[in-house]
Enzyme design. Structure first.
Site, PDB file in Angstrom:
ATOM      1  N   ASP A 229       0.871  -1.163   0.000  1.00 22.21           N
ATOM      2  CA  ASP A 229       0.000   0.000   0.000  1.00 22.21           C
ATOM      3  C   ASP A 229       0.915   1.222   0.000  1.00 22.21           C
ATOM      4  O   ASP A 229       2.068   1.155   0.424  1.00 22.21           O
ATOM      5  CB  ASP A 229      -0.916  -0.014   1.221  1.00 22.21           C
ATOM      6  CG  ASP A 229      -2.174   0.824   1.012  1.00 22.21           C
ATOM      7  OD1 ASP A 229      -2.189   1.666   0.098  1.00 22.21           O
ATOM      8  OD2 ASP A 229      -3.136   0.636   1.772  1.00 22.21           O
ATOM      9  N   TRP A 230       0.386   2.332  -0.465  1.00 21.16           N
ATOM     10  CA  TRP A 230       1.222   3.507  -0.703  1.00 21.16           C
ATOM     11  C   TRP A 230       1.738   4.079   0.635  1.00 21.16           C
ATOM     12  O   TRP A 230       0.985   4.637   1.415  1.00 21.16           O
ATOM     13  CB  TRP A 230       0.433   4.541  -1.479  1.00 21.16           C
ATOM     14  CG  TRP A 230       0.572   4.442  -2.972  1.00 21.16           C
ATOM     15  CD1 TRP A 230       0.919   5.452  -3.825  1.00 21.16           C
ATOM     16  CD2 TRP A 230       0.376   3.293  -3.809  1.00 21.16           C
ATOM     17  NE1 TRP A 230       0.959   5.002  -5.129  1.00 21.16           N
ATOM     18  CE2 TRP A 230       0.635   3.670  -5.146  1.00 21.16           C
ATOM     19  CE3 TRP A 230       0.037   1.964  -3.557  1.00 21.16           C
ATOM     20  CZ2 TRP A 230       0.556   2.798  -6.219  1.00 21.16           C
ATOM     21  CZ3 TRP A 230      -0.042   1.082  -4.630  1.00 21.16           C
ATOM     22  CH2 TRP A 230       0.204   1.489  -5.930  1.00 21.16           C
TER      23      TRP A 230
END
Length: 746
Positions: A229-230
């Site tokens: 995930d970012w």
């Protein structure tokens, strides 16, 4: 693209650099070897591709696209074919915009209705979530565009989401929080899986070897790419070793240096690095080699698809005296700002720049309606002038439709909701309108449940969820009977927030979030406690009625290695065509472990004309009857009777039948002096051996008038074997106990 050769030709530094993106949305290419960069982008509910140059936070305006119903909405359709078709269209849109991977679907389990991102998630039930995720992935990837199954794993809150530690026991993890991922991975094979921000039992998901390698790859056979995930990366070197291939966003230069240094120092094997690079290159090759550059974005077609999806998904929760559908001749007051400016999508990474937005007022412009805003979405407080105008309009109409719900400021990615209430200004609107208009209908725009203390004051409730950019057209289609409501809730609506099983400890303490409710999430909890709810899981009304009959099992007993085929007949006994969602639940009638009252193990949506009858079939396998046995680290079925239930919801079971399932598992049980008589007697061999000892003890002589023989037997059930020395007096000697144990464990 020969991936093995490419990796062999790369320098160590090039391989390390490949393990992060080149910017916010692109993988890193290797120009000298002809390896291109490809784009990944947000979009479970519509394409969110940044227009022009990417900025370092991914916040620049995105291209015009179509906003589809969110996960919580489309899940209520319980329609695999519809979800797969929507995925196909999203895949085509990605090809039109040169996007290699669409970041979705999101399948996290709805542990609490407070989770700010619940609008993206499908269900509180892992079977339902897994079936829908698999359909979505098949649709998108049929167009040679990848998906990213997210957020892996146990990421069921937004509160402190980047640092929180989800503490989940093994059985709960396996039965609730992993099965949707497992189903999607095994059946639909997503190109990528996105690891979540949080820790799982003390280790960040981005560096959790057990999660990313032992479970995902070794147990489930996954051979695709894992992307972070970012901003989810904590220790990049540990991440590579754990099986986390691509760090996003890029460029991650410092981490590339750390990877290089770790390989040179021997703390990270180059083999692990090579595997990560190969998996990144596999995604690039899959897209580049199947590129469809002539694909065009078909905005009008896709807008109509959004309308169809919304109409199939919205849930009719109440329809007193058949007030719906409305007559086109009646004068209807559309009240509430959401009637003109609907809330149709969630805030955060799934927010789409829409092609066009159709509100209910616009969709009903040719009908006999009047509109008054009633409240302002800019304020939660009542606006007296707007309120008075709406009350007047309601009084002068034949009926009133209230468009209510919550705002982006109350429900979004990045934070959790504080409560389940609608804004006070909207509450006042309901209170004042029902005083002057007895025929009042509520249309609710929310991504998740709300409390409804006013439910008895309105005649009908249509839950629109967040229905995408064509939401207004879909609502009008349903209100006026152009479409027949067919959605059912994929989550339970509690009466109050305080009733939710995670209520006492949902936010946790600091970064520690303990999933203390265990396997009892959603209907598993409410049904076990026989607790009153606002609306149960699987509930939804139609403008017609359905009758169930002829439940048939193809056998009355089976081994757990066999399959059970179940069929039931469904008839439309009303006067209007409609669709019914037939639900199959399984109950273990007597179990040695704590289990829910029932668990969803099948569903089918069937369309029927008035008077038409169809047979619906299901196939159940071992997992349909099993629980996760932590003693053997595997799924296990206990020999016994199971009830097969066919229902209209988890609380409305129409038909049931019993089947006996025999376990084929062979394992040796070891008894000790601390094994209870009851546990030993539950074993057929143990019962035979211990019965002889009980005869020697002559229970009739023990206790006298103080305790009956039956009471003595009940007491003995929980007494350890060593207790026989006390109870048996001089009739039972230690060597007899030792001999008995030798027989039991032979």
């Amino acid at each position: 693209m020969d991936i093995k050769i490419l990796v062999a030709e790369m320098t160590l530094e090039e391989k390390a650099a490949m393990c992060a993106g080149s910017d916010f949305w692109h993988t890193k290419g290797v120009e000298r070897l002809g390896v291109p960069s490809v784009m990944v982008t947000d979009g479970p509910c519509g394409l969110r591709k940044q227009a022009g140059e990417s900025d370092h936070l991914g916040l620049n305006a995105s291209v015009t696209a179509v906003s589809y119903p969110t996960g919580s909405c489309i899940a209520s359709s319980f329609d695999r074919e519809l979800i797969q078709r929507s995925g196909e269209i999203l895949g085509e849109e990605c090809q039109a915009e040169d996007v290699a991977v669409l970041l979705g679907p999101a399948v996290n389990i709805k542990r609490s209705p407070l989770c700010g991102r619940n609008f993206e998630y499908f269900s509180e039930d892992p079977y339902a979530a897994g079936e829908m995720a698999a359909a979505y992935i098949k649709g998108v990837q049929s167009k040679q565009v990848g998906t990213s199954l997210k957020h892996f794993a146990a990421n069921s809150q937004e509160h402190r989401r980047m640092t929180s530690d989800s503490v989940v026991d093994e059985r709960t993890l396996r039965e609730l929080y992993l099965p949707a991922f497992e189903k999607a991975v095994k059946e639909a094979k997503p190109w990528t899986v996105m690891c979540s921000y949080n820790k799982l039992n003390g280790t960040y998901a981005s560096e959790n070897h057990r999660l990313l390698t032992e479970i995902l790859r070794e147990d489930w056979g996954y051979d695709g790419m894992v992307v972070s995930d970012w901003g989810a990366v904590n220790d990049r070197v540990k991440g590579v070793a754990a099986g986390m291939d691509l760090e996003m966003p890029g460029p991650g230069k410092e981490n590339a240096t750390k990877i290089t240094e770790a390989v040179l120092s021997g703390t990270l094997s180059e083999e692990d690095l090579n595997k990560a690079v190969e998996r990144v290159l596999k995604v690039v090759a899959q897209y580049i080699e199947n590129r469809q550059p002539n694909t065009a974005f078909q905005y009008e077609r896709d807008h109509e698809m959004a309308r169809q999806m919304a109409a199939e998904s919205m849930v009719l929760l109440k329809n007193e005296a058949g007030i719906l559908p409305l007559s086109k001749e009646k004068k209807v007051a559309f009240l509430g700002e959401f009637a003109k400016h609907p809330r149709f999508q969630g805030g955060g990474s799934s927010h789409v720049t829409c092609y066009k937005i159709t509100g209910a007022v616009e969709a009903a412009k040719d009908l006999n309606i009047v509109y008054a805003p009633g409240y302002s979405i800019e304020s939660q407080e009542p606006q007296e002038e707007l309120l008075a105008e709406a009350v007047k309009a309601a009084k002068e109409a034949d009926c009133a439709v209230l468009f209510i719900g919550i705002t982006d400021e109350m429900e979004s990615e990045g934070f959790d909701r504080k409560n389940l209430k609608i804004p006070f200004g909207q509450q006042r609107l309901i209170e004042e309108v029902v005083k002057v208009q007895k025929n009042t209908i509520a249309v609710i725009h929310c991504g998740a449940p709300v409390e409804m203390p006013w439910l008895n004051d309105v005649k009908a409730v249509l839950y629109a969820y967040l229905g995408g950019e064509a939401v207004g057209s879909a609502v009008v289609d349903l209100l006026y009977g152009e479409k027949n409501p067919s959605g059912k809730l994929a989550e339970t609506f509690p009466l109050r927030l305080e009733d939710n099983p995670s209520y006492l400890y949902y936010f946790g303490e600091g970064d520690l979030t303990e999933y203390r409710e265990g396997i009892f999430v959603g209907y598993r909890y409410y049904d076990k406690k026989d607790m009153e709810v606002l609306f149960p899981f699987g509930y939804g009304l139609s403008y017609t009625e359905f009758a169930y009959s002829s439940l048939r099992l193809d056998r009355d007993s089976l081994k757990d290695t066999d399959s059970l085929h179940v069929s039931v007949k469904v008839e439309n006994i009303g006067n209007r065509a409609g669709k019914e969602i037939v639900q199959l639940y399984v109950q273990d009638n007597e179990s040695s472990v704590i289990r829910p009252v029932k668990e969803l193990k099948g569903f089918e949506k069937v369309e029927l004309a008035p008077g038409e009858e169809k047979e619906v079939s299901f196939t159940l396998d071992k997992r349909s009857f099993a629980y996760y046995n932590t003693e053997i680290s595997d799924w296990d079925v206990e020999t016994g009777d199971f009830t097969i239930m066919i229902g209209k919801s988890s609380r409305d079971i129409a038909l049931s039948a019993v089947v006996r399932v025999e376990s084929t598992r062979q394992y040796k049980r070891v008894f000790t002096i601390n094994s209870t008589f009851g546990d030993i007697m539950a074993d057929p061999k143990g019962q035979e051996i211990v019965s002889k000892m009980l005869e020697k003890m002559n229970l009739d002589d023990i206790g006298g008038e103080a305790i009956s023989k039956d009471a003595m037997m009940a007491m003995m059930g929980y007494m350890p074997l060593r207790g026989a020395l006390m109870m048996g007096g001089d009739k039972i000697r230690p060597e007899m106990i030792e001999g008995l144990l030798d027989q039991l464990n032979a």
